[in-house]
Each structure stands twice: as C-alpha cells, then as structure tokens.
Design an enzyme around this catalytic site. Structure first.
Site, short mmCIF file in Angstrom:
data_model
loop_
_atom_site.label_atom_id
_atom_site.label_comp_id
_atom_site.label_asym_id
_atom_site.label_seq_id
_atom_site.Cartn_x
_atom_site.Cartn_y
_atom_site.Cartn_z
N GLU A 1 0.84 -1.20 0.00
CA GLU A 1 0.00 0.00 0.00
C GLU A 1 0.87 1.25 0.00
O GLU A 1 1.83 1.36 0.78
CB GLU A 1 -0.89 -0.03 1.24
CG GLU A 1 -1.82 1.16 1.41
CD GLU A 1 -2.67 1.03 2.66
OE1 GLU A 1 -3.60 1.85 2.82
OE2 GLU A 1 -2.40 0.13 3.49
N LYS B 1 -9.16 2.71 -2.21
CA LYS B 1 -9.45 2.07 -0.92
C LYS B 1 -10.76 2.61 -0.38
O LYS B 1 -11.00 3.82 -0.36
CB LYS B 1 -8.32 2.35 0.05
CG LYS B 1 -8.43 1.69 1.42
CD LYS B 1 -7.17 1.97 2.24
CE LYS B 1 -7.19 1.29 3.59
NZ LYS B 1 -5.94 1.54 4.35
N CYS C 1 -5.64 -3.14 2.26
CA CYS C 1 -5.40 -3.21 3.70
C CYS C 1 -6.69 -3.31 4.53
O CYS C 1 -7.30 -4.36 4.61
CB CYS C 1 -4.55 -2.03 4.14
SG CYS C 1 -3.77 -2.31 5.76
N SER D 1 0.14 -2.74 7.07
CA SER D 1 -0.40 -3.15 8.37
C SER D 1 0.72 -3.09 9.39
O SER D 1 1.69 -3.86 9.32
CB SER D 1 -0.95 -4.58 8.25
OG SER D 1 -1.43 -5.04 9.49
N TRP E 1 -11.47 -53.48 -6.00
CA TRP E 1 -10.71 -54.62 -5.48
C TRP E 1 -11.51 -55.27 -4.35
O TRP E 1 -11.14 -55.25 -3.19
CB TRP E 1 -9.33 -54.15 -5.01
CG TRP E 1 -8.36 -55.25 -4.70
CD1 TRP E 1 -7.85 -55.57 -3.48
CD2 TRP E 1 -7.77 -56.17 -5.61
NE1 TRP E 1 -7.00 -56.64 -3.57
CE2 TRP E 1 -6.92 -57.03 -4.88
CE3 TRP E 1 -7.89 -56.38 -7.01
CZ2 TRP E 1 -6.20 -58.06 -5.48
CZ3 TRP E 1 -7.16 -57.40 -7.59
CH2 TRP E 1 -6.32 -58.23 -6.83
N THR F 1 -14.70 -58.60 -3.97
CA THR F 1 -15.54 -59.59 -4.64
C THR F 1 -17.00 -59.19 -4.52
O THR F 1 -17.51 -59.04 -3.41
CB THR F 1 -15.34 -60.98 -4.01
OG1 THR F 1 -13.97 -61.37 -4.17
CG2 THR F 1 -16.25 -62.01 -4.67
#
Length: 635
Positions: free
Chosen positions: A46, A113, A168, A195, A468, A470
């Site tokens: 910023e 902003k 920000c 910040s 896999w 039966t």
C-alpha cells in the site's frame, strides 16, 4: 500457465519515505527479479510509491506530482506481467489511496481504498477520501484510464484468472469489498497493505487472509509494508502472505525484505466454485472488466505437492486427524447398533489392516454403549491362502481386545462348492478366488443371524475405487465403517492407535500387522509365505490414493494429475511407472463402478467418498475413452 497454474508473488521493497524516485527504482529491481523467476502476477504494498507514513506530506503538490511521474515510469518497465502497487491519486480535487494495476507498459486501472481507518494509530481520513464503487474515467499523464472499486482485470490467456483488488483495512471490516468482487467473478484478490505490527496481529492477519480465501474460493495475495516506513509511532514488518482456498501456501517472516513466490491453481479454484451449489452465479452488475495480457508459458512448479494428500505431513496434525476419524467411525457404528437393537457385531478378522481397523471401531462403539466387548464376534476363516502369520495375528488381536473369537475353516465348504459347480481346484482363476470370498461373507451373515447381530464391513475407500473386492463377497456387509477411508490413512490410524496402546502385546501385534504385506490371501501360500500381494497386482496404494484424491476432490484431468504425481513422487517412481498405474486406475475406476452403485451404508469422514447416496453418482456403464485417450497423448 499450463494446467491452470499461475506464478504469483508478493514483495516488500526497500523504501525511503516521501521519495517516489528511489522507491520506484527499487520496485523496478523487484519487477526484474520477478520476471527472471517467471512471475506473472506481482503485488507490492500500500502506497509503496511514496511510503505509507508520509503524514501531511500527502497534501503536498510536489510529492503527488512526483508519485504520478514515477508510477508512469514504473509502468513502462512492466512487460508481460500484472503488477499491483499502492499510490496516492488525485481525482476531482480529492485524494485517494489507490492500487494501481500495471501491464504491458501502461497503468490499466486504479482501485481506490474504501475503508479508511481513523482510530487508534490511524488517521487516513485526514488525507484521503473513501473510494467510490462505480468506475469513472481518470486522466493519468496523457492516458485516460478507469478508476473505481468495481473493476475486474481478466487475463486473455487464462479464462479462470480474473483479478480484483482491495486495500489493507478493506479486508479487516465486516463486509470486505472482496466479497462482492468474488461474486462478480474475481478468482484472485490482491491486497496492497500497510499493516503495522503489534503483538498478536501476525496470527490474526494470517487467519483473515486464510479465511477470506477459503470463504470466497479464491486466491489471495497480501503484500505488506516493511521496515523502510517511518518508525515515529509504529513499526512495519513486511508480513506477506499468499493463500488459496483457505490454505496459506507461503508467507514471509516478519521484518524481512524481499519477495515470496508460489503458484496458484486457478483450475482448482474454478472447480470449487462449480462444485459448490451454494456459491452464487456471477453478479457483476456495475462492474467493468479490463483485459490484460500475460506471456503463455508452462509454469514451473515450486509449490509443495504432498505424496499423501489424505495424510497430514505434520505429526501433531496427523495424530489429531487419526483420533478424529476413529471417533467418527465409532459414532456412526454406535448409532447403527442402537437403531438396529443389534445383540452382536460380527467381523471377519484376517490379520490385515482393514479388519484390524474395523475391530478397533467395533470395540470403541461397544465401549461407548457400555456393553461388553464379548458381544463382538471376530471370525477367522482360514482357507487355501491363509498364512500362519496372519492367522496368529488375528487370533492374538481378538484375545488382547477381549472379544469373542470363532474359527470357521472354510476349505472343505469351498472344495464342495467347486464340486457343485464343476470347477477344477487346480485352476487358480477368479472363480477359485471369489468362491472363497463369497463363502466367507455367507459365514459372517449366517453367524450374524444366529446371534441377532450386524456384519461390520471392512473394505476401504481405495479398494472401492479400484473395485478390489468380490461382488457380493467382501463387497457386502450391513455397515461399512471403513468405506470413506483410503488405505494410506488406514495404516496411519492403526499406527496412531498402536503408539498409544498400553498393552505391550497389543502394541506388538498391531505393529506386525502394519508390517504385513497387503493381501486377500486367496491363492495358496508358498512355503508358508503370502503368495498374493495386492500392490504387485493393482499397483502401489500411495499412487492410487494420490490419483483418487485429485480425480474426486478436484476433477483434474489425467495430464494434470500426471504432472502433479511426477513432482510428488520424484525419485520414488519413474515416469513410466506412474503412467502405468494412472492408466490402470482409470480403467478399473470406470469398469468397477457397478460395485459402488450398491454399497452398504457407512459414515463419511473426509472430503472424498464414493457412496452412491452421498458424494459420487456415476453411471455403471460410463465410458473411460476420453480419459484413456488423454493418457495416451502424454509426453
């Protein structure tokens, strides 16, 4: 940009307060460094052109004129890259804190902003005006550009890449502008920020970025001001973060200059939005879309690709996940026992991983119900392929857990069945194998009838994906507790349980089960050893689980999964091996869907499951031709 990847960066440049020429020269150096690393989207902090801490100098004509001049020069140094940088901008006799968007030698847009903090150490309203939504035309030098909060920047080379900006404090408010940006179609939100650093803010900032990217199904790049800012009243730590869909991919350490780089997966973001029916359709009324150009290239991957996506790499996270999954399995089975008024739980115990986990779940369910573990009937059913090792482990496991153990030798029954159907027992084919599996299931079902109980299924997610099992054999049960747990994770759950086991004999038998090769033991043993090893037949489970994760979780194409697998398993599997089992996975996955279309109930415990009543609905006769053809074209 191939496969939806775009290389992105956030950087904190060296800075001198109120010296736009110096600052832009330093940012040009970063742009050149980013170009060398093939970065395609770069975000800078910023008001980085002037410095955030200029105070009342923001009202000086000289500073604002110099900022505009140097910004234009910086833009001219930007080629096939999208660069976002903070700058003060004059418009209609007011001053705005803006994110300038640069591409192909020009400033292509300005985003002001909206949320100007004017509390505690902040006093932005002293100098700046809150940003306006509807884009308006602004003269910058001799160029007319769009300025406004409702701007989207769409990449001409990648339709999934649509960029929007907030600045920000915009992220820290109750309703960030990025909410609406994402609803309007933005898939990447950039945030040039300044910040300041105070105790506890680092963690909260990380949570904000992570959570916003997760809520919006987007990429999020946060570029923070650093140590060059004035320290008259505050310090700035340059805490840069890049997130994707709720995960922080990379972040900088505090009080460091320089650049963080990674890749965002825009296809993954787009898939998440398509999949989520609660994510609204595009609502872009009032927005203006500005195109930008990037150089198409195959993005070199640097982001980590975990070989075991179902298993957390961090030990603490892994242990916690294993405990949580076991608790969910136990809760699901406990409810089913209560509802069915089951007098017993019947489990086929083979001495393998899956039946061991099912037994741990059953024991937990009975403990939760305040019932004796003797109500669990563990049944061993030795036949032609059963080895002493697995049979001994099965028996010892039941003994140490205090459950009822029954042994039903099925060899004679299977031999009689061979006679009934006219099968030569010397022919070791699928009939030879499946007769045993179905006989075992019949025994379990009949014992459940005898004891008023439920047959607890043991098959796992990996086996279901590959088919896999039966059909109407181990494929069937009355409640499948492992149905949504992949084989790689089954192993870790048992390992975690073994680690906390107080009984040394219990710990020892669990560890030996973990060391035993995965096998259905349906072919005769050789010299007392397992003759039939599953992973030699269908392929390594870790590879199949990797493929399964990306097929089901994100719908990736085979080519992209192959590329990710090459990176994840580099040095472990050769390219030809990966492609062999990739081909095998798709063949079996499509061919065996009919087994998944009639699965027993079982609890979902993770983000991926194959229940036909839950996450996965697929026709049993769908063609795999499209996927197989793509695999054959891989270079």
């Amino acid at each position: 940009m191939k496969d939806g990847f775009v290389k992105v960066a956030a950087a904190t440049p060296e800075l001198v307060v109120a010296d736009p020429k110096y600052n832009c020269e330093k940012m040009m150096e970063i742009v050149r460094e980013a170009a060398q690393q093939e970065v395609q989207v770069l975000v800078l902090p910023e008001l980085a052109v002037t410095g955030y801490t200029c105070g009342d100098l923001f009202l000086q004509e000289s500073l604002l004129a110099a900022a505009e001049k140097e910004l234009i020069k910086l833009a001219q140094a930007v080629g096939s890259m999208l660069v976002i940088v903070g700058v003060p901008v004059r418009y209609k006799n007011k001053l705005y804190n803006c994110a300038a968007v640069l591409n192909q030698g020009h400033v292509i847009g300005m985003v002001p902003k909206r949320s100007l903090p004017n509390y505690s150490e902040f006093y932005e309203r002293r100098h700046f005006e809150p940003g306006f939504y509807e884009p308006q035309r602004l003269m910058l030098g001799d160029q007319e550009i769009w300025m406004g909060m409702q701007l989207l920047f769409a990449c001409g080379q990648m339709k999934e890449l649509v960029v929007a900006a907030e600045i920000c404090e915009d992220l820290w408010v109750a309703s960030p502008p990025s909410n609406q940006h994402a609803l309007a179609g933005a898939t990447l939100v950039v945030n040039p920020s300044a910040s300041d650093e105070i105790i506890g803010k680092e963690g909260y900032r990380r949570q904000l970025v992570s959570a916003q990217s997760g809520r919006l199904y987007c990429g999020y790049i946060y570029a923070d001001a650093g140590e060059g800012e004035s320290t008259t009243d505050m310090v700035y730590a340059g805490h840069n973060l890049i997130a994707e869909n709720g995960s922080i991919l990379v972040e900088s350490s505090l009080f460091s200059h320089g650049m963080i780089v990674t890749e965002l997966d825009m296809q993954r973001i787009a898939y998440e939005r398509r999949k989520s029916t609660t994510y609204p359709a595009v609502q872009d009324e009032g927005y203006r879309t500005i195109p930008f150009e990037l150089c198409p290239r195959r993005t070199r991957l640097t982001r980590p690709v975990e070989a075991n996506p179902f298993v957390p790499a961090d030990r603490s996270d892994r242990m916690q996940r294993c405990e949580s999954i076991l608790a969910m399995q136990i809760s699901g089975l406990r409810k089913r026992v209560e509802h069915a008024h089951a007098k017993s739980l019947v489990i086929g115990i083979s001495g393998g991983l899956d039946s061991t986990l099912a037994l741990l779940v059953a024991a937990g369910a009975m403990d939760r119900l305040g019932r004796s573990r003797t109500d669990i009937i563990g049944v061993t059913m030795p036949c032609f392929g059963t080895t002493k090792r697995t049979k001994s482990n099965a028996e010892l496991l039941c003994q140490r857990m205090g459950i009822t153990l029954r042994c039903v030798d099925i060899a004679a029954a299977v031999q009689r069945h061979f006679e009934d159907i006219g099968h030569d027992p010397a022919v070791l084919d699928v009939t030879y194998e499946n007769c045993q599996a179905r006989e075992r299931t019949q025994v379990l079902m009949d014992i459940a009838n005898q004891t008023g109980g439920l047959v607890v299924g043991t098959g796992d997610l990996s086996e279901l994906a590959l088919g896999w099992a039966t059909y109407n054999g181990d494929h069937m049960s009355m409640y499948g507790v492992n149905a949504s747990i992949p084989k790689t994770l089954v192993r870790h759950i048992i390992s975690a349980f073994a680690e906390h086991a107080e009984d040394p004999q219990m710990k020892a038998v669990l560890r030996d089960i973990l060391d035993t090769p995965v096998s259905p033991e349906l072919l005769p043993a050789k010299n007392g050893e397992i003759a039939q090893k599953t992973e030699e037949i269908v392929g390594p489970y870790e590879l199949h689980d990797f493929i399964l994760y990306y097929v089901l979780r994100f719908g990736f194409a085979p080519a992209k999964i192959d590329r990710l697998a090459q990176r994840a398993f580099e040095g472990i599997y050769e390219k030809a091996v990966i492609r062999k089992w990739l081909r095998g996975f798709y063949y079996r996955f499509f061919q065996q869907q009919f087994k998944r279309s009639c699965l027993p109930d079982g609890p979902k415990v993770g983000s991926v499951t194959l229940s036909p009543r839950g996450d996965w609905r697929m026709p049993s006769d769908a063609s795999a031709a499209v996927w197989m053809a793509e695999i054959e074209t891989l270079q």
